[in-house]
Motif scaffolding. Structure first.
Motif, PDB file in Angstrom:
ATOM      1  N   UNK A 157     -16.035   6.790   9.451  1.00 38.83           N
ATOM      2  CA  UNK A 157     -15.598   5.657   8.633  1.00 38.83           C
ATOM      3  C   UNK A 157     -16.768   5.045   7.865  1.00 38.83           C
ATOM      4  N   UNK A 158     -17.942   4.962   8.512  1.00 38.93           N
ATOM      5  CA  UNK A 158     -19.122   4.418   7.839  1.00 38.93           C
ATOM      6  C   UNK A 158     -19.542   5.308   6.670  1.00 38.93           C
ATOM      7  N   UNK A 159     -19.514   6.630   6.880  1.00 38.69           N
ATOM      8  CA  UNK A 159     -19.879   7.567   5.807  1.00 38.69           C
ATOM      9  C   UNK A 159     -18.896   7.465   4.641  1.00 38.69           C
ATOM     10  N   UNK A 191     -13.110   4.098  26.100  1.00 37.64           N
ATOM     11  CA  UNK A 191     -13.668   5.122  25.209  1.00 37.64           C
ATOM     12  C   UNK A 191     -13.749   4.605  23.772  1.00 37.64           C
ATOM     13  N   UNK A 192     -14.909   4.084  23.354  1.00 38.05           N
ATOM     14  CA  UNK A 192     -15.073   3.694  21.950  1.00 38.05           C
ATOM     15  C   UNK A 192     -14.944   4.918  21.040  1.00 38.05           C
ATOM     16  N   UNK A 193     -14.420   4.742  19.836  1.00 36.83           N
ATOM     17  CA  UNK A 193     -14.233   5.879  18.919  1.00 36.83           C
ATOM     18  C   UNK A 193     -15.542   6.230  18.206  1.00 36.83           C
ATOM     19  N   UNK A 194     -16.512   6.740  18.951  1.00 36.77           N
ATOM     20  CA  UNK A 194     -17.863   6.916  18.420  1.00 36.77           C
ATOM     21  C   UNK A 194     -17.903   7.792  17.173  1.00 36.77           C
ATOM     22  N   UNK A 236     -20.372  12.199  13.713  1.00 31.36           N
ATOM     23  CA  UNK A 236     -19.204  11.889  12.897  1.00 31.36           C
ATOM     24  C   UNK A 236     -19.571  11.621  11.452  1.00 31.36           C
ATOM     25  N   UNK A 237     -20.672  10.877  11.247  1.00 31.38           N
ATOM     26  CA  UNK A 237     -21.111  10.593   9.879  1.00 31.38           C
ATOM     27  C   UNK A 237     -21.566  11.863   9.173  1.00 31.38           C
ATOM     28  N   UNK A 238     -22.318  12.684   9.883  1.00 30.27           N
ATOM     29  CA  UNK A 238     -22.826  13.918   9.277  1.00 30.27           C
ATOM     30  C   UNK A 238     -21.690  14.838   8.867  1.00 30.27           C
ATOM     31  N   UNK A 239     -20.672  14.944   9.720  1.00 30.08           N
ATOM     32  CA  UNK A 239     -19.529  15.803   9.409  1.00 30.08           C
ATOM     33  C   UNK A 239     -18.851  15.364   8.117  1.00 30.08           C
ATOM     34  N   UNK A 261     -34.837  13.161  -2.435  1.00 27.22           N
ATOM     35  CA  UNK A 261     -34.330  12.459  -3.598  1.00 27.22           C
ATOM     36  C   UNK A 261     -32.837  12.667  -3.762  1.00 27.22           C
ATOM     37  N   UNK A 262     -32.068  11.561  -3.857  1.00 26.71           N
ATOM     38  CA  UNK A 262     -30.626  11.647  -4.006  1.00 26.71           C
ATOM     39  C   UNK A 262     -29.871  11.874  -2.716  1.00 26.71           C
ATOM     40  N   UNK A 263     -30.574  11.953  -1.589  1.00 28.69           N
ATOM     41  CA  UNK A 263     -29.921  12.206  -0.305  1.00 28.69           C
ATOM     42  C   UNK A 263     -29.375  10.919   0.289  1.00 28.69           C
ATOM     43  N   UNK A 264     -28.593  11.067   1.357  1.00 24.77           N
ATOM     44  CA  UNK A 264     -28.150   9.949   2.177  1.00 24.77           C
ATOM     45  C   UNK A 264     -29.021   9.938   3.429  1.00 24.77           C
ATOM     46  N   UNK A 265     -29.647   8.810   3.715  1.00 29.23           N
ATOM     47  CA  UNK A 265     -30.490   8.697   4.901  1.00 29.23           C
ATOM     48  C   UNK A 265     -29.664   8.190   6.081  1.00 29.23           C
ATOM     49  N   UNK A 266     -29.798   8.860   7.227  1.00 25.36           N
ATOM     50  CA  UNK A 266     -29.194   8.422   8.478  1.00 25.36           C
ATOM     51  C   UNK A 266     -30.323   8.046   9.421  1.00 25.36           C
TER      52      UNK A 266
END
Length: 373
Positions: free
Chosen positions: A331-333, A322-325, A102-105, A82-87
């Motif tokens: 950026x998405x986060x 090299x994509x900026x994975x 990257x998103x988790x960081x 509850x209240x979390x961000x789902x990945x």
């Protein structure tokens, strides 16, 4: 007799103030009102300052907000979502795991609670994972669907466009004009990545270039389309081709019968001196096969890999796009947190962000020797 508008809106306000926070879809069902009518009423009440509306949820104005606890779904849902961000990411996908990191960081640095969900390789596997996360009460979603074919991608547009929490697509760009066209997304500009690869080979004197690529992901399809456009438009390129990189790099589109050719025979037969290979593992294996057939990299054929996950680890270190994975995930986060931190309607227009990849030049490309006169 049709219920008067004022009476219906009073009922809406009564439920919202009693509950504290209610899903629009649930409210429409409970009050026996069509979803279209309910959304119109909610919009007018929000405009009048009588309640707050956003991302499929209606809340009262002012005071301490009381929210109804979301029960865990049947089947033993993990506690604490509850209240979390789902990945949500597909299993066994090393490319997207760097995006996930990257998103988790970024989310952890902001103090956000994260719930990770891994979607199996079966078609449509993301939907049940998202539905379980929503039932557990997550308040935001970052998702990178596998989308092995365009048909599978189209099948997900409808339900994903109706997710009632802020959502950002990672490393995915939906079809223009689709139900997801107006969904926030962050991805690599793969057209530019192929431009870098072709331009690098052309600058070294290569005029006959082949792309051996996968055909089982949105990235692969973008790379193929970009290569055909760019190679076809460059006057320096005398001959080019797009082929499947390995027998397991499909399946491609339903009904397609594309087969992976013998790349060494193709290089010999058509005189290709430059190759772009997607992704890294396929690229390393193809370089080995070229060597086994007497084609030396880069002396006989210069190679550019696309992904740069493990391209530098081969016996010949591969030049790679090299994509900026990791930056895609960050950026998405950050975009998702921006949406969550502001009232709906105050965060500006939908954002379709593209980040440019780079080119890492290593030992697998060299200038094409000029023939002796």
């Amino acid at each position: 007799m049709r219920e008067p508008v004022d009476s219906r809106r009073k009922r809406i306000l009564s439920v919202v103030h009693a509950r504290g926070a209610v899903k629009v879809s649930s409210l429409a069902e409970e009050l026996d009102v069509s979803a279209v009518t309910l959304r119109r009423d909610v919009e007018e009440l929000a405009r009048a300052g009588m309640l707050r509306r956003g991302h499929g949820v209606v809340r009262p104005m002012g005071g301490v907000e009381r929210t109804t606890a979301v029960p865990a779904p049947r089947g033993g849902e993990p506690a604490g979502e509850g209240g979390a961000i789902a990945l949500v990411v597909p299993e066994r996908h090393s490319y997207l795991y760097e995006t996930l990191h990257g998103a988790r960081t970024a989310l952890e640095a902001a103090g956000e609670h994260i719930t990770l969900r891994i979607a199996p390789q079966a078609a449509g596997a993301e939907r049940p994972q998202v539905e379980r996360a929503l039932a557990a009460g997550v308040r935001g979603l970052l998702i990178a669907p596998r989308w092995r074919s365009r048909a599978g991608e189209e099948a997900d547009y409808g339900w994903l466009s109706e997710v009632e929490v802020p959502t950002v697509l990672m490393e995915r760009r939906p079809r223009a004009g689709s139900a997801l066209h107006a969904l926030d997304s962050v991805c690599t500009d793969h057209w530019y990545g192929i431009h870098l690869a072709v331009d690098h080979l052309v600058s070294l004197g290569h005029r006959r270039i082949v792309l051996a690529a996968r055909n089982d992901s949105p990235t692969a399809r973008s790379i193929r389309a970009a290569f055909a456009e760019i190679a076809g438009a460059r006057p320096e390129v005398e001959d080019w081709a797009v082929v499947l990189s390995s027998p397991t790099a499909g399946p491609g589109e339903p009904g397609s019968r594309e087969e992976a050719p013998d790349l060494a025979a193709l290089v010999h037969g058509r005189g290709f001196t430059g190759a772009v290979l997607h992704g890294d593992e396929d690229a390393l294996m193809l370089v080995q096969k070229l060597a086994e057939n007497g084609i030396r990299v880069p002396r006989d054929c210069s190679v550019v890999a696309y992904d740069d996950v493990v391209a530098a680890l081969g016996s010949t270190s591969l030049t790679a796009v090299a994509p900026p994975r990791g930056e895609i995930g960050r950026a998405a986060a950050e975009l998702l947190m921006h949406r969550l931190a502001h009232p709906p309607g105050t965060t500006g227009p939908v954002r379709r962000v593209e980040l440019l990849p780079g080119l890492e030049v290593r030992g697998s490309t060299q200038e094409l020797p000029h023939p002796a006169h």
